[in-house]
Motif scaffolding. Structure first.
Motif, PDB file in Angstrom:
ATOM      1  N   GLN A  30      30.598  35.930  41.144  1.00  0.00           N
ATOM      2  CA  GLN A  30      30.442  35.477  42.522  1.00  0.00           C
ATOM      3  C   GLN A  30      29.511  34.266  42.558  1.00  0.00           C
ATOM      4  OE1 GLN A  30      32.144  36.687  45.093  1.00  0.00           O
ATOM      5  NE2 GLN A  30      33.172  38.131  43.698  1.00  0.00           N
ATOM      6  N   GLY A  31      29.948  33.196  43.208  1.00  0.00           N
ATOM      7  CA  GLY A  31      29.148  31.980  43.296  1.00  0.00           C
ATOM      8  C   GLY A  31      29.287  31.071  42.095  1.00  0.00           C
ATOM      9  N   GLY A  32      30.194  31.420  41.144  1.00  0.00           N
ATOM     10  CA  GLY A  32      30.372  30.595  39.949  1.00  0.00           C
ATOM     11  C   GLY A  32      31.065  29.280  40.259  1.00  0.00           C
ATOM     12  N   PRO A  71      39.571  31.795  38.823  1.00  0.00           N
ATOM     13  CA  PRO A  71      38.825  33.021  38.496  1.00  0.00           C
ATOM     14  C   PRO A  71      38.953  34.081  39.584  1.00  0.00           C
ATOM     15  CG  PRO A  71      37.487  31.065  38.080  1.00  0.00           C
ATOM     16  CD  PRO A  71      38.692  30.600  38.822  1.00  0.00           C
ATOM     17  N   LEU A  72      39.130  35.336  39.180  1.00  0.00           N
ATOM     18  CA  LEU A  72      39.260  36.448  40.114  1.00  0.00           C
ATOM     19  C   LEU A  72      37.908  36.833  40.710  1.00  0.00           C
ATOM     20  CD1 LEU A  72      40.950  38.717  41.394  1.00  0.00           C
ATOM     21  CD2 LEU A  72      40.511  40.071  39.333  1.00  0.00           C
ATOM     22  N   ARG A  73      36.862  36.828  39.875  1.00  0.00           N
ATOM     23  CA  ARG A  73      35.517  37.248  40.295  1.00  0.00           C
ATOM     24  C   ARG A  73      35.540  38.653  40.902  1.00  0.00           C
ATOM     25  NH1 ARG A  73      34.590  31.193  42.676  1.00  0.00           N
ATOM     26  NH2 ARG A  73      34.189  30.241  40.645  1.00  0.00           N
ATOM     27  N   PRO A  74      35.926  39.643  40.110  1.00  0.00           N
ATOM     28  CA  PRO A  74      36.087  41.008  40.633  1.00  0.00           C
ATOM     29  C   PRO A  74      34.756  41.623  41.039  1.00  0.00           C
ATOM     30  CG  PRO A  74      36.230  41.001  38.249  1.00  0.00           C
ATOM     31  CD  PRO A  74      36.184  39.567  38.658  1.00  0.00           C
ATOM     32  N   SER A  75      34.824  42.514  42.009  1.00  0.00           N
ATOM     33  CA  SER A  75      33.617  43.200  42.472  1.00  0.00           C
ATOM     34  C   SER A  75      34.026  44.542  43.056  1.00  0.00           C
ATOM     35  CB  SER A  75      32.889  42.356  43.527  1.00  0.00           C
ATOM     36  OG  SER A  75      33.653  42.313  44.723  1.00  0.00           O
ATOM     37  N   ARG A  76      33.046  45.328  43.444  1.00  0.00           N
ATOM     38  CA  ARG A  76      33.305  46.637  44.059  1.00  0.00           C
ATOM     39  C   ARG A  76      33.552  46.528  45.564  1.00  0.00           C
ATOM     40  NH1 ARG A  76      31.433  51.482  41.639  1.00  0.00           N
ATOM     41  NH2 ARG A  76      30.785  51.212  39.467  1.00  0.00           N
ATOM     42  N   SER A  77      33.147  45.416  46.166  1.00  0.00           N
ATOM     43  CA  SER A  77      33.262  45.271  47.624  1.00  0.00           C
ATOM     44  C   SER A  77      34.461  44.386  47.965  1.00  0.00           C
ATOM     45  CB  SER A  77      31.977  44.664  48.188  1.00  0.00           C
ATOM     46  OG  SER A  77      31.732  43.399  47.593  1.00  0.00           O
ATOM     47  N   ARG A 110      40.313  24.926  27.763  1.00  0.00           N
ATOM     48  CA  ARG A 110      39.925  26.316  27.516  1.00  0.00           C
ATOM     49  C   ARG A 110      40.276  27.163  28.734  1.00  0.00           C
ATOM     50  NH1 ARG A 110      35.602  27.218  30.771  1.00  0.00           N
ATOM     51  NH2 ARG A 110      34.391  25.402  31.451  1.00  0.00           N
ATOM     52  N   GLU A 111      40.050  28.464  28.608  1.00  0.00           N
ATOM     53  CA  GLU A 111      40.200  29.342  29.763  1.00  0.00           C
ATOM     54  C   GLU A 111      38.825  29.553  30.414  1.00  0.00           C
ATOM     55  OE1 GLU A 111      40.959  33.563  29.204  1.00  0.00           O
ATOM     56  OE2 GLU A 111      40.990  33.256  27.035  1.00  0.00           O
ATOM     57  N   PHE A 112      38.754  30.488  31.364  1.00  0.00           N
ATOM     58  CA  PHE A 112      37.532  30.669  32.145  1.00  0.00           C
ATOM     59  C   PHE A 112      36.449  31.349  31.306  1.00  0.00           C
ATOM     60  CE2 PHE A 112      41.035  31.352  35.352  1.00  0.00           C
ATOM     61  CZ  PHE A 112      41.062  30.008  35.730  1.00  0.00           C
ATOM     62  N   SER A 113      35.203  30.986  31.594  1.00  0.00           N
ATOM     63  CA  SER A 113      34.058  31.637  30.968  1.00  0.00           C
ATOM     64  C   SER A 113      33.545  32.737  31.883  1.00  0.00           C
ATOM     65  CB  SER A 113      32.947  30.615  30.727  1.00  0.00           C
ATOM     66  OG  SER A 113      32.431  30.139  31.970  1.00  0.00           O
ATOM     67  N   ALA A 114      32.683  33.603  31.335  1.00  0.00           N
ATOM     68  CA  ALA A 114      32.105  34.683  32.129  1.00  0.00           C
ATOM     69  C   ALA A 114      31.272  34.124  33.279  1.00  0.00           C
ATOM     70  CB  ALA A 114      31.254  35.582  31.234  1.00  0.00           C
ATOM     71  N   ASN A 115      30.631  32.989  33.071  1.00  0.00           N
ATOM     72  CA  ASN A 115      29.816  32.389  34.123  1.00  0.00           C
ATOM     73  C   ASN A 115      30.681  31.923  35.288  1.00  0.00           C
ATOM     74  OD1 ASN A 115      27.302  31.206  35.225  1.00  0.00           O
ATOM     75  ND2 ASN A 115      28.343  29.249  34.822  1.00  0.00           N
ATOM     76  N   GLU A 116      31.886  31.451  34.981  1.00  0.00           N
ATOM     77  CA  GLU A 116      32.789  30.991  36.043  1.00  0.00           C
ATOM     78  C   GLU A 116      33.447  32.157  36.775  1.00  0.00           C
ATOM     79  OE1 GLU A 116      34.000  26.862  33.675  1.00  0.00           O
ATOM     80  OE2 GLU A 116      35.138  28.720  33.403  1.00  0.00           O
ATOM     81  N   ASP A 117      33.472  33.328  36.125  1.00  0.00           N
ATOM     82  CA  ASP A 117      34.139  34.489  36.707  1.00  0.00           C
ATOM     83  C   ASP A 117      33.126  35.423  37.388  1.00  0.00           C
ATOM     84  OD1 ASP A 117      36.373  36.089  37.262  1.00  0.00           O
ATOM     85  OD2 ASP A 117      35.951  37.373  35.540  1.00  0.00           O
TER      86      ASP A 117
END
Length: 886
Positions: A219-221, A275-281, A210-217
């Motif tokens: 911070q800290g996943g 996973p990219l794990r995008p954020s504002r910072s 499968r591809e990545f889940s929201a939990n894996e994407d």
């Protein structure tokens, strides 16, 4: 209508059967009529003769039958083509010249179109690509209209949470090298970071897993990865039980959750995805993301785009932008991927089309000249009842045959051109679909061949068919059809020269730009320097202490290698794009309240010695600039000129953000770099701040190594091969799980930095050279045919006392006059066309007078040679012999 089509189709697919049936039916009619005459008492032989006379021409009757079933025009077309082949075979020199000209022009078009098709036109290899769109920043108003695909974390969150009409995902724009280890195998691989749902949006289902889940994407996943088919096959021998296995990636265990299918084409070179794990910072605080969307079922582009624009307005204001001149907008995903290379490729495509047009003009001139020997043929056909339309159709058939032959030869040359282009194409073109001669390219080549045949054949056919039959059949009819008026061909030659000027000026501007960039002072000594890059986006090297321990131990071993003079490490190299960072001036004549931008590097102490960058004032770093010493910085001369005008740089203090305040201890010379800001020049001496690698903050290390891989730099004497092997062994002795990505000399780095400018200059220069050759051939052919047509006139002039020089001038001057007119008109056109190159020209202006003058003088020189060479035939004329022949 349908019945007529069926009749036509049956007739077309069974022509031989139709001819037999028509002949049998006509014979039956004649025999029945002859039998009636015999019954009336007429002798059988006389009866058959009268029956045939009464029936009339069998050929005319067959023609009427063919026309009734819609078969007349295919027959005429086939007859015209057969005749065209016979005529062209009788003129092998003309045919070879025309086919060779077309082959060169169409071959160039085929090669360039294969690249344009792969990058700009071919549908993306994803499900329903017309539903895929990028979210772009659209700059409009104040004379600007452009797109930028790079966005920030706040824009992604706004689209994700508020754009209900699209299914969206975010990804890093590019791929970075990382360290990969599995089963005793250590490898440097390319990684792209994408968010959950990325492959779903593209319409790609993993082959396994499968591809990545929201939990894996988040911070800290969990640390997970998706493999490419190639890496799965190479590293794991296509093991179907790979899902769930752990591999060492970036110095920490990652669980494999999926493998992509073999036919998946990544938008950037990538061996695996995390996973990219995008954020504002962090990186999300800058424009480092790209967003891809797919329209949801039942949604139109207008609906989705309206929603994106509404969502984008407050986001832009929060990011400090003006929504009245900038907005978020949906553009096709293909355009989003190719926006940066679209204009250069379109310009090259237009240039190669211009070359084809010049070739067509050249062949049209040859056809006009060739009509000299066919005037009697045309007049005879008209006298025997052929219509002017039939003559035009016949001559167009000859032109189309030439076009198809030239197209076939051009396709072969195009295949060779594609191979050359693959070797020359820079990575910046992002050609990730196959560049090849597929059916699309071959179909375009066939269409271009037919269109070219019609284009260069129509005007000569119209001119050649416009003649007076009686005059043409008499003595006064000798010469070119319409040959008493030389201006049609002269205008063609002048237009050929004018178009050549446009191409030559464009090529000259790009070549001058490349020469300017190539001639810039590098600011260091690139000789005998080897560099090697490796990834420190690695959990084992997340602190300043661990990174500098690696630097110290590996450099110490490299300095012990035979032939090594000095060694250092730097975050990035000259001629590469550097880290853009903010700073504030704290004292002196210029004190900042807001952040300024500069390039920033960390370097080890011997960096300036290795590259021999000159020290201008103060000092450079030493081993004493440790993590516990006073924070120090060295700046470039360009930094001083831009930010410390009127100040003594040494002793000034800078705030690099947070608690990082430093004193400038030295000023060094400038080096050339790829600029990520400023005026956009490909290379420039940018403002630089250097800091000791020992004084880099721990928080800074993981972030900067996400985007940059440091380079080991070694100056040596002797054999480069021995140094390379020694560098690899030195690194393995410190950490066997760190592979170098590759070894390059600084000359290689310099060469790669100008790959795009070299590609443009070489291609446009080659096309301009071809245009110049065609223009020279056109002028040569005009003067040569003029000498042949005016042999009697020139003989009379010489007999009456004219000198050979006077006769040569009379013949050659029209060629020079046409070239001069073409240069004048072409210079005006080039003045307008050069404005399209303003974003590709550096170091000179689009209206660079030196380029225009050089092109004009050079082309006139070529025109003079092309005019006087055929005029030399006048010296071989014997006036008495010429008059006796007449």
């Amino acid at each position: 209508m349908l019945a007529q089509v069926r009749s036509w189709w049956r007739a077309l697919t069974g022509q031989s059967r139709l001819a037999v049936e028509m002949a049998a039916e006509m014979d039956s009619h004649i025999e029945r009529y002859a039998a009636d005459l015999v019954a009336r008492g007429v002798e059988p032989g006389e009866a058959r003769r009268q029956a045939r006379m009464e029936f009339g021409s069998a050929a005319a009757a067959a023609e009427e039958c063919r026309e009734a079933v819609g078969m007349r025009w295919p027959d005429e077309f086939a007859r015209d083509l057969r005749y065209a082949v016979r005529v062209l075979r009788k003129s092998p020199t003309f045919t070879a010249a025309a086919v060779a000209t077309l082959a060169l022009c169409i071959g160039a078009n085929t090669a360039i179109f294969s690249v344009v098709d792969a990058v700009l036109l071919r549908p993306l290899p994803y499900a329903h690509p017309e539903q895929l769109f990028s979210v772009a920043r659209h700059f409009h108003g104040k004379g600007s209209d452009g797109y930028q695909m790079n966005l920030w974390g706040g824009a992604w969150e706004a689209v994700r949470d508020n754009a209900a009409y699209v299914d969206a995902s975010v990804f890093s724009d590019g791929s970075m090298g990382v360290n990969f280890a599995a089963g005793g195998r250590v490898e440097y691989v390319k990684q792209q970071r994408v968010s959950a749902g990325f492959f779903r949006v593209l319409g790609i289902a993993p082959l396994i897993g499968r591809e990545f889940s929201a939990n894996e994407d988040r911070q800290g996943g969990p640390a997970v990865a998706v493999l490419s088919y190639a890496l799965w096959k190479r590293a794991f021998h296509a093991d179907p039980s790979i899902v769930g296995r752990a591999v060492d990636l970036r110095g920490e265990p990652h669980t494999i959750v999926g493998v992509l299918p073999a036919n998946f084409q990544s938008i950037v070179p990538a061996d695996l995805w995390t996973p990219l794990r995008p954020s504002r910072s962090g990186e999300g605080g800058g424009s480092n993301y790209a967003i891809v969307t797919r329209l949801r079922s039942g949604t139109t582009w207008a609906q989705a785009n309206g929603q994106i624009e509404a969502v984008g307005a407050p986001v832009l204001r929060a990011f400090g932008q003006d929504p009245s001149t900038e907005r978020l907008r949906l553009v096709s995903f293909q355009r989003g991927l190719t926006e940066d290379v679209r204009q250069p490729l379109v310009i090259l495509w237009a240039a190669v089309g211009l070359v084809l047009l010049i070739g067509c003009v050249n062949i049209a001139g040859l056809l006009l000249a060739r009509a000299a020997g066919r005037t009697r043929e045309m007049a005879t056909r008209l006298a025997l009842g052929s219509g002017r339309a039939a003559l035009i159709r016949q001559m167009l058939a000859e032109s189309v045959v030439l076009g198809l032959c030239g197209g076939a030869a051009g396709a072969a040359l195009g295949w060779l051109g594609v191979r050359a282009l693959k070797a020359l194409m820079p990575l910046s073109l992002n050609v990730w679909q196959a560049v090849e001669l597929d059916w699309r390219v071959l179909a375009a080549t066939a269409c271009a061949s037919v269109a070219a045949g019609i284009l260069f054949g129509l005007y000569p056919a119209l001119v050649a068919s416009r003649l007076q039959i009686r005059a043409a059949l008499g003595e006064a009819g000798r010469g070119v059809a319409g040959g008493r008026n030389p201006w049609p061909r002269r205008l063609l030659v002048a237009s050929e020269v004018a178009l050549g000027v446009v191409l030559l000026v464009g090529a000259g501007l790009l070549i001058r730009t490349f020469a300017h960039l190539r001639g810039l002072n590098p600011g260091f000594d690139a000789r005998n320097v080897i560099t090697a890059e490796l990834s420190l986006q690695d959990a084992r090297y997340a602190t300043n202490q661990s990174v500098n321990r690696l630097f110290d131990q590996s450099l110490a071993r490299m300095r012990e290698l035979p032939g090594v003079e000095s060694a250092a490490v730097a975050l990035s190299l000259p001629y590469e794009r550097a880290l853009n960072d903010g700073f504030r001036r704290l004292d002196g004549a210029h004190v900042d309240t807001e952040s300024q931008i500069t390039n920033m590097f960390y370097v080890t102490p011997e960096y300036f010695r290795v590259l021999r960058i000159p020290l201008l004032r103060g000092r450079v770093f030493t081993a004493a600039d440790s993590s516990t010493a006073a924070p120090a910085a060295v700046v470039s001369e360009a930094f001083v000129k831009m930010y410390l005008r009127g100040d003594e740089a040494v002793g000034r203090h800078l705030d690099l953000g947070g608690d990082d305040r430093r004193e400038i201890v030295g000023v060094v010379g400038d080096v050339q770099q790829k600029s990520g800001w400023g005026d956009g020049s490909p290379l420039a001496a940018m403002p630089d701040i250097y800091i000791p690698a020992t004084q880099v903050d721990d928080k800074f290390i993981p972030m900067v190594h996400t985007w940059f891989s440091p380079s080991w730099i070694v100056r040596f004497s002797g054999s480069a091969e021995g140094v390379i092997a020694g560098m690899q062994q030195a690194l393995e002795s410190v950490d066997p799980r760190l592979p170098f990505a590759g070894f390059h000399s600084m000359e290689d780095v310099r060469y790669r930095s100008l790959a795009e400018e070299r590609f443009q200059a070489v291609l446009l220069g080659a096309l301009a050279g071809l245009a110049l050759l065609l223009a020279a051939v056109g002028i040569y052919g005009l003067i040569a045919s003029s000498v042949a047509e005016r042999t009697r006139e020139l003989g009379i002039r010489l007999a009456l006392g004219a000198t050979v020089a006077q006769a040569m001038r009379a013949v050659a001057l029209p060629g020079l006059a046409l070239a001069l007119a073409g240069v004048a008109v072409g210079s005006v056109l080039a003045g307008f066309a050069s404005r399209l190159l303003r974003h590709l020209v550096w170091g000179i202006g689009p209206g660079d007078p030196l380029t225009f003058v050089a092109v004009g003088i050079g082309l006139l020189g070529v025109a003079a040679a092309a005019s006087f060479l055929p005029a030399l035939r006048v010296t071989r004329l014997n006036p008495a012999e010429t008059l006796r022949q007449e």
